[in-house]
Design a protein around this motif. Structure first.
Motif: not given
Length: 426
Positions: A19-23, A361-366, A388-398
């Protein structure tokens, strides 16, 4: 229990990240380095009956657009409108095509930092001479000239020959902000691709090319172009204008000029209402005209709520997981471990669980991004991408979400009384 926590986190975080990627894609700034210096001037030429809560219509009439362009009150100013062309090639193997583009003035290209693969835009002298010059997209150059340097070559537009002065290099800003008022993408969030052909505004006018989107209140949204000169001087709004203003002083002077121009039109009897003008920079213009698609906001709210529900469950699971280890905690405390050491141990475990959940979560985000077209409109879904920023943010949020969920369970675990646990397990 640990595996369940990891799975829950992965699903919750990935839903948020898609959702964030779309936003992010729908609220991006197409020109972050210049957005504060590019302004859209608007002049209400239709009156209170045809504006929206006092707001002028989002494009200009030909009369007003030409007045602004010829006044030279900005360091750069371009007037433009979207239109379509019939393109023919000398190569018999290339069929005739109907392609979109824009009629623009010379300042368009440096104002919007347009990137070129070959050549460049035309000059102000070409505007004045109504020259038959054109800038074409890289994809059209591939189709017509095999991707070679085509500067000086000719293409046929609506039966007339134009000399190619430049070839664009993958220039496709999102949203398509520059011609919102004259292009039908204005009704489609402005996320369509840019056009393939750009020619001088003056030449397009000579060829009686009309805008893709026209608002003529006296003709029920339909433009009567039978008498072209009368149409040009009518109150039909169909032209976009942009001014580059480098300092606050220039902005104030230009705003004053717009007000004085509207006052003059009122004195001449053209306007029967008080001057009503607007001057918004690129960021404010996008917020006003494009905004954020409702589907993007809704998906963010739903996914955030989903993650919150998951975190409530994670708190319960972590509490059960930690409290089952009360005997271990009691013995450690009896042997001299401090509460700080318990906090450190369990929060480190939580961070590790969050990290693993983030990787899943990164795999599911992909996968979610790949399937975005099933949930969002195609013109929005194709903007969504993973970097890369979305991947890093995914891990950081988790990691942060897991550690936040572990705070209360850790505090409860650290309150374990050593004597009580030793007595129970004696």
């Amino acid at each position: 229990m640990t595996a369940l926590v990891i799975a829950l986190l992965a699903f919750g975080v990935s839903a948020c990240m898609v959702s964030y990627a779309v936003f992010r894609a729908t609220t991006g700034n197409p020109l972050p380095d210049k957005s504060s210096r590019l302004y859209v001037p608007l002049i209400d030429n239709l009156g209170p009956d045809y504006n929206d809560g006092g707001e002028p219509y989002w494009s200009l009439s030909y009369v007003d657009a030409m007045a602004l362009w010829q006044a030279h009150k900005a360091s750069r100013l371009t007037v433009l409108y979207a239109t379509t062309w019939q393109v023919q090639s000398d190569n018999s193997s290339v069929p005739a095509m109907s392609l979109g583009g824009d009629a623009v003035t010379a300042d368009f290209f440096p104002m919007f930092e347009v990137l070129f693969r070959f050549g460049g835009g035309w000059t102000a002298d070409d505007d004045a001479r109504h020259a038959n010059v054109a800038v074409i997209s890289q994809s059209l150059n591939e189709t017509l000239f095999g991707g070679q340097d085509s500067i000086g070559r000719e293409i046929q537009l609506d039966g007339q020959l134009f000399r190619v002065s430049g070839v664009l290099q993958d220039w496709n800003p999102r949203p398509r902000f520059f011609d919102l008022g004259s292009h039908h993408s204005a009704y489609n969030f402005g996320f369509e691709d840019t056009g393939d052909i750009y020619i001088p505004f003056t030449r397009a006018t000579d060829m009686k090319k009309n805008s893709e989107a026209v608002f003529c209140p006296t003709a029920s949204w339909r433009a009567d172009t039978t008498h072209w000169d009368a149409y040009l001087h009518s109150e039909c709004d169909r032209i976009d204008a942009w001014a580059e203003l480098d300092t606050p002083a220039e902005v104030n002077r230009f705003r004053e000029y717009l007000h004085n121009y509207a006052e003059e039109q009122q004195r001449l009897g053209r306007f029967s209402w008080a001057p009503n003008i607007r001057l918004r920079n690129l960021t404010d213009w996008l917020a006003y005209e494009v905004g954020t698609p409702a589907v993007s906001i809704l998906s963010m709210l739903v996914s955030a709520s989903f993650l919150l529900i998951i975190l409530v469950n994670v708190v319960g699971l972590m509490l059960a997981r930690f409290m089952r280890r009360a005997p271990e905690i009691g013995i450690r405390r009896a042997l001299g471990a401090s509460r700080t050491a318990i906090y450190r141990q369990f929060l480190t475990e939580a961070a590790t669980i969050g990290f693993v959940g983030g990787l899943l979560g990164v795999a599911l985000t992909l996968l979610g991004v790949m399937g975005a077209s099933e949930l969002f409109a195609p013109n929005i879904a194709r903007l969504v991408h993973v970097d890369a920023s979305l991947i890093a943010l995914t891990v950081l949020l988790a990691v942060l979400a897991t550690m936040a969920s572990a705070l209360y369970p850790t505090w409860r675990a650290a309150q374990t009384q050593p004597a009580w646990q030793i007595k129970i397990n004696h």
